[in-house]
Design a protein around this motif. Structure first.
Motif, PDB file in Angstrom:
ATOM      1  N   ASP A 267       2.109   6.013  -1.018  1.00  0.00           N
ATOM      2  CA  ASP A 267       1.608   4.671  -1.320  1.00  0.00           C
ATOM      3  C   ASP A 267       2.298   3.585  -0.499  1.00  0.00           C
ATOM      4  O   ASP A 267       1.657   2.654  -0.005  1.00  0.00           O
ATOM      5  N   GLU A 268       3.606   3.730  -0.326  1.00  0.00           N
ATOM      6  CA  GLU A 268       4.348   2.673   0.372  1.00  0.00           C
ATOM      7  C   GLU A 268       4.011   2.589   1.855  1.00  0.00           C
ATOM      8  O   GLU A 268       4.168   1.535   2.483  1.00  0.00           O
ATOM      9  N   ASP A 269       3.516   3.685   2.435  1.00  0.00           N
ATOM     10  CA  ASP A 269       3.165   3.665   3.859  1.00  0.00           C
ATOM     11  C   ASP A 269       1.970   2.767   4.135  1.00  0.00           C
ATOM     12  O   ASP A 269       1.881   2.135   5.196  1.00  0.00           O
ATOM     13  N   PHE A 270       1.011   2.724   3.206  1.00  0.00           N
ATOM     14  CA  PHE A 270      -0.119   1.809   3.379  1.00  0.00           C
ATOM     15  C   PHE A 270       0.361   0.362   3.362  1.00  0.00           C
ATOM     16  O   PHE A 270      -0.071  -0.465   4.161  1.00  0.00           O
TER      17      PHE A 270
ATOM     18  N   LEU B 164       1.997  -1.260   6.678  1.00  0.00           N
ATOM     19  CA  LEU B 164       1.193  -1.679   7.830  1.00  0.00           C
ATOM     20  C   LEU B 164       0.450  -2.956   7.466  1.00  0.00           C
ATOM     21  O   LEU B 164      -0.711  -2.944   7.050  1.00  0.00           O
ATOM     22  N   ASP B 165       1.151  -4.082   7.634  1.00  0.00           N
ATOM     23  CA  ASP B 165       0.643  -5.358   7.140  1.00  0.00           C
ATOM     24  C   ASP B 165       0.182  -6.303   8.238  1.00  0.00           C
ATOM     25  O   ASP B 165      -0.009  -7.497   8.012  1.00  0.00           O
TER      26      ASP B 165
ATOM     27  N   ALA C 255      -1.827  -0.727  14.869  1.00  0.00           N
ATOM     28  CA  ALA C 255      -2.048  -0.128  16.190  1.00  0.00           C
ATOM     29  C   ALA C 255      -0.823   0.650  16.656  1.00  0.00           C
ATOM     30  O   ALA C 255      -0.943   1.750  17.212  1.00  0.00           O
ATOM     31  N   ARG C 256       0.360   0.114  16.431  1.00  0.00           N
ATOM     32  CA  ARG C 256       1.589   0.781  16.861  1.00  0.00           C
ATOM     33  C   ARG C 256       1.792   2.094  16.106  1.00  0.00           C
ATOM     34  O   ARG C 256       2.107   3.127  16.707  1.00  0.00           O
TER      35      ARG C 256
ATOM     36  N   ALA D   5      -7.912  -2.249   7.831  1.00  0.00           N
ATOM     37  CA  ALA D   5      -7.665  -3.441   7.025  1.00  0.00           C
ATOM     38  C   ALA D   5      -8.724  -3.628   5.940  1.00  0.00           C
ATOM     39  O   ALA D   5      -8.423  -4.105   4.846  1.00  0.00           O
ATOM     40  N   ALA D   6      -9.973  -3.231   6.236  1.00  0.00           N
ATOM     41  CA  ALA D   6     -11.074  -3.521   5.314  1.00  0.00           C
ATOM     42  C   ALA D   6     -11.254  -2.475   4.223  1.00  0.00           C
ATOM     43  O   ALA D   6     -11.618  -2.805   3.096  1.00  0.00           O
TER      44      ALA D   6
END
Length: 435
Positions: free
Chosen positions: A232-235, A238-239, A245-246, A267-268
């Motif tokens: 969960d924390e990996d999503f 990426l903010d 992209a990286r 993002a969507a």
């Protein structure tokens, strides 16, 4: 309760529609209630259309109502896993020892549409009916807007977040627990390239990365549906577009050129939760019952969620045969017949997540798979891998688990005997050389 009472099925998803077809075939008058609008008109919910890997258990259930050929016309067979390392060559790992058997990539939305069409030929389907209340003692249901309906039998086929299960917990003493995995999922799309598949469509693609993974299944329009299974924390980490992209460039470098809308889609699209639902009991008074994910949702890592739910329908149908359509006896009998199997596949699905995200990339794992396939060829019918028993047979899940454990015990004993024999030979050689 014997005979052909009016049956209400709450949930017109995959299991509910299949169940309506089976019950109507038995002569029951069936009404399906679905909280959503008709998905054939509305289309799939964005980011929630995970493909299914349909295998023998599901196909056998569809075969029972004559739908297998229609559904398989749009299926894409996948004969193995194609492993994508961060660097290095792709590795195809066949599902069966002969390389001929496949699981089948099926669009959930298209399968649901086919089942809805079939259900409407035999039962009434009422969309936009969200269940808000249920009296298990009388079969009285209440829906949004205060509308009330009553049925002799009410069956909850309304998924992991079942409203029927919630009402049974309120009024009939059902105990429930959802064990969340700590990993979520998010979907992306690899579009067709110049009208063709951008990758091999004959395999389930896996990017195993230890604690996380991405998979991709082919679609009839030559696209692939990708699903990220991450902690969960990996999503949350990426903010920004740059971070997205990286990360993908570092972790999934060969996939980045294939996903032109990667940053926007990431993002969507929403993050879904994954968990195992456990409930006791699955029925109340022999007149209200649960089936499929409503009773026993599992994580998707053996591709058995829909297959297991479809098999539930077949088992319930058999229980009705055995009880002369007496629901008061059939529903408890169904739970007794099915609980050990659903607990077994829930356990095996969790174990397979570790295998998919981590072990499949290991040279030791690949060697073990080759040895397992060699054993199957040497001992046809006597040694069968867990994967093949689950995906290419209808052997009950609990029996699969017991059989695999026995096979592993025998192999362990043979390995120990082999080691002892080798040691005895070495010891004998040493003694002779020293004599």
């Amino acid at each position: 309760m014997a005979g052909s009472p009016e049956v209400a099925i709450v949930g017109a998803g995959l299991a509910g529609c299949l169940l309506a077809c089976y019950l109507a075939r038995r002569g029951h008058r069936v009404t399906l209630y679905e909280r959503r609008p008709d998905p054939r008109a509305e289309g799939a919910e964005r980011g929630r259309s995970i493909n299914l890997a349909l295998s023998e258990r599901g196909l056998s259930a569809l075969r029972g109502i004559g739908l297998e050929e229609q559904v398989m016309a749009e299926a894409l067979p996948m004969r193995g896993r194609l492993i994508h390392p961060v660097r290095g060559e792709l590795d195809l790992q066949l599902y069966s020892s002969d390389g001929l058997r496949s699981i089948n990539s099926i669009s959930r939305a298209r399968l649901n549409a086919a089942l809805l069409d079939a259900a409407e030929r035999h039962a009434e389907v009422r969309f936009e009916h969200r269940l808000t209340g249920l009296d298990p003692a009388t079969g009285t249901m209440r829906f949004d807007g205060g509308q009330e309906e009553k049925a002799a039998v009410v069956l909850g086929a309304d998924g992991a977040g079942s409203a029927v299960r919630a009402r049974l917990a309120e009024h009939a003493g059902l105990r429930e627990r959802t064990d969340f995995l700590g990993h979520g999922y998010k979907e992306l799309t690899i579009p067709a390239r110049d009208g063709a598949f951008a990758m091999d469509p004959g395999a389930l693609h896996i990017w195993p990365r230890g604690t996380s993974m991405m998979i991709a299944l082919p679609n009839p329009d030559h696209s692939f549906t990708c699903t990220l299974f991450w902690p969960d924390e990996d999503f949350d980490a990426l903010d920004s577009p740059e971070a997205i992209a990286r990360h993908f460039g570092e972790v999934y470098p060969d996939a980045v050129p294939l996903i032109p809308d990667l940053v926007d889609d990431f993002a969507a699209n929403p993050v879904g939760r994954l968990g195992t639902v456990r409930a006791v009991p699955w029925q109340a008074g022999g007149r209200v019952g649960l089936i499929g994910d409503a009773a026993h949702a599992i994580v998707p890592f053996y591709g058995q969620g829909a297959n297991c739910a479809f098999e539930d329908v077949v088992v319930l149908d058999r229980c009705l045969d055995e009880t002369g359509d007496d629901w008061g006896r059939a529903l408890p009998r169904f739970e007794r017949a099915r609980r050990a199997d659903t607990e077994a596949i829930a356990e095996m699905a969790l174990a397979n997540f570790v295998e998919m995200r981590d072990k499949v990339a290991s040279p030791v794992y690949r060697l073990a798979r080759r040895a397992e396939h060699a054993l199957q060829e040497a001992l046809p019918g006597r040694y069968v891998s867990r994967y093949e028993l689950i995906s290419f047979s209808t052997v009950p899940y609990a029996r699969v688990r017991r059989r695999v454990r026995r096979q592993q015990q025998v192999l362990g004993a043979l390995a120990a005997l082999g080691a002892l024999g080798a040691a005895a030979l070495v010891f004998g050689a040493v003694r002779r050389s020293g004599a």
